[in-house]
Design a protein around this motif. Structure first.
Motif, PDB file in Angstrom:
ATOM      1  N   LEU A 187       0.816  -1.209   0.000  1.00 27.48           N
ATOM      2  CA  LEU A 187       0.000   0.000   0.000  1.00 27.48           C
ATOM      3  C   LEU A 187       0.855   1.267   0.000  1.00 27.48           C
ATOM      4  N   ASP A 188       2.053   1.199   0.548  1.00 25.24           N
ATOM      5  CA  ASP A 188       2.900   2.388   0.625  1.00 25.24           C
ATOM      6  C   ASP A 188       3.752   2.583  -0.621  1.00 25.24           C
ATOM      7  N   GLY A 189       3.912   1.559  -1.427  1.00 22.60           N
ATOM      8  CA  GLY A 189       4.777   1.655  -2.598  1.00 22.60           C
ATOM      9  C   GLY A 189       4.317   2.693  -3.593  1.00 22.60           C
ATOM     10  N   ALA A 190       3.043   2.715  -3.916  1.00 23.98           N
ATOM     11  CA  ALA A 190       2.532   3.688  -4.883  1.00 23.98           C
ATOM     12  C   ALA A 190       2.623   5.098  -4.333  1.00 23.98           C
ATOM     13  N   ALA A 191       2.397   5.275  -3.047  1.00 28.87           N
ATOM     14  CA  ALA A 191       2.480   6.603  -2.448  1.00 28.87           C
ATOM     15  C   ALA A 191       3.912   7.117  -2.477  1.00 28.87           C
ATOM     16  N   GLU A 192       4.879   6.247  -2.283  1.00 30.60           N
ATOM     17  CA  GLU A 192       6.275   6.677  -2.301  1.00 30.60           C
ATOM     18  C   GLU A 192       6.771   6.919  -3.722  1.00 30.60           C
ATOM     19  N   ARG A 193       6.274   6.151  -4.685  1.00 32.37           N
ATOM     20  CA  ARG A 193       6.685   6.357  -6.074  1.00 32.37           C
ATOM     21  C   ARG A 193       6.253   7.702  -6.614  1.00 32.37           C
ATOM     22  N   VAL A 194       5.141   8.235  -6.091  1.00 33.52           N
ATOM     23  CA  VAL A 194       4.678   9.545  -6.531  1.00 33.52           C
ATOM     24  C   VAL A 194       5.670  10.614  -6.093  1.00 33.52           C
ATOM     25  N   LEU A 195       6.263  10.435  -4.935  1.00 37.78           N
ATOM     26  CA  LEU A 195       7.164  11.437  -4.395  1.00 37.78           C
ATOM     27  C   LEU A 195       8.555  11.372  -5.008  1.00 37.78           C
ATOM     28  N   LEU A 196       8.957  10.249  -5.557  1.00 38.64           N
ATOM     29  CA  LEU A 196      10.285  10.131  -6.160  1.00 38.64           C
ATOM     30  C   LEU A 196      10.333  10.914  -7.458  1.00 38.64           C
ATOM     31  N   ASP A 197      11.451  11.552  -7.691  1.00 34.18           N
ATOM     32  CA  ASP A 197      11.595  12.391  -8.872  1.00 34.18           C
ATOM     33  C   ASP A 197      12.528  11.689  -9.852  1.00 34.18           C
ATOM     34  N   ASP A 198      12.016  10.730 -10.582  1.00 34.71           N
ATOM     35  CA  ASP A 198      12.823   9.972 -11.530  1.00 34.71           C
ATOM     36  C   ASP A 198      13.083  10.744 -12.820  1.00 34.71           C
ATOM     37  N   ASP A 199      12.298  11.771 -13.099  1.00 36.15           N
ATOM     38  CA  ASP A 199      12.481  12.527 -14.331  1.00 36.15           C
ATOM     39  C   ASP A 199      13.822  13.238 -14.375  1.00 36.15           C
ATOM     40  N   LEU A 200      14.299  13.736 -13.244  1.00 44.81           N
ATOM     41  CA  LEU A 200      15.584  14.423 -13.218  1.00 44.81           C
ATOM     42  C   LEU A 200      16.728  13.464 -13.527  1.00 44.81           C
ATOM     43  N   GLU A 201      16.634  12.244 -13.062  1.00 45.52           N
ATOM     44  CA  GLU A 201      17.678  11.265 -13.353  1.00 45.52           C
ATOM     45  C   GLU A 201      17.700  10.911 -14.820  1.00 45.52           C
ATOM     46  N   ASP A 202      16.520  10.787 -15.443  1.00 48.74           N
ATOM     47  CA  ASP A 202      16.446  10.451 -16.851  1.00 48.74           C
ATOM     48  C   ASP A 202      17.011  11.570 -17.725  1.00 48.74           C
ATOM     49  N   GLU A 203      16.798  12.833 -17.367  1.00 45.80           N
ATOM     50  CA  GLU A 203      17.307  13.957 -18.134  1.00 45.80           C
ATOM     51  C   GLU A 203      18.815  14.040 -18.036  1.00 45.80           C
ATOM     52  N   SER A 204      19.392  13.700 -16.886  1.00 50.27           N
ATOM     53  CA  SER A 204      20.837  13.779 -16.741  1.00 50.27           C
ATOM     54  C   SER A 204      21.535  12.690 -17.546  1.00 50.27           C
ATOM     55  N   LYS A 205      20.872  11.577 -17.807  1.00 52.01           N
ATOM     56  CA  LYS A 205      21.450  10.511 -18.618  1.00 52.01           C
ATOM     57  C   LYS A 205      21.485  10.891 -20.092  1.00 52.01           C
ATOM     58  N   ILE A 206      20.534  11.725 -20.530  1.00 53.79           N
ATOM     59  CA  ILE A 206      20.456  12.102 -21.932  1.00 53.79           C
ATOM     60  C   ILE A 206      21.559  13.070 -22.299  1.00 53.79           C
ATOM     61  N   THR A 207      21.865  14.017 -21.425  1.00 54.30           N
ATOM     62  CA  THR A 207      22.868  15.043 -21.756  1.00 54.30           C
ATOM     63  C   THR A 207      24.251  14.665 -21.386  1.00 54.30           C
TER      64      THR A 207
END
Length: 54
Positions: A34-54
């Motif tokens: 039950l807590d996994g989905a709530a914690e995934r919302v708070l994680l900011d994975d988009d910033l990590e993906d952008e740093s891999k591209i550049t």
């Protein structure tokens, strides 16, 4: 009064179907993390993906 002869069995069947679906979802593990989905919302994975591209 004759409408009740149709409505009561239909209501019982719909309630039984809802109970069956709930029991199936509990047995298949839908409510295990039950807590996994709530914690995934708070994680900011988009910033990590952008740093891999550049």
């Amino acid at each position: 009064m004759s409408a009740l002869l149709y409505l009561i069995p239909i209501a019982l069947l719909m309630g039984g179907a809802g109970l069956a679906v709930f029991i199936w979802s509990v047995k298949s593990g839908q409510y295990e993390d039950l807590d996994g989905a709530a914690e995934r919302v708070l994680l900011d994975d988009d910033l990590e993906d952008e740093s891999k591209i550049t």
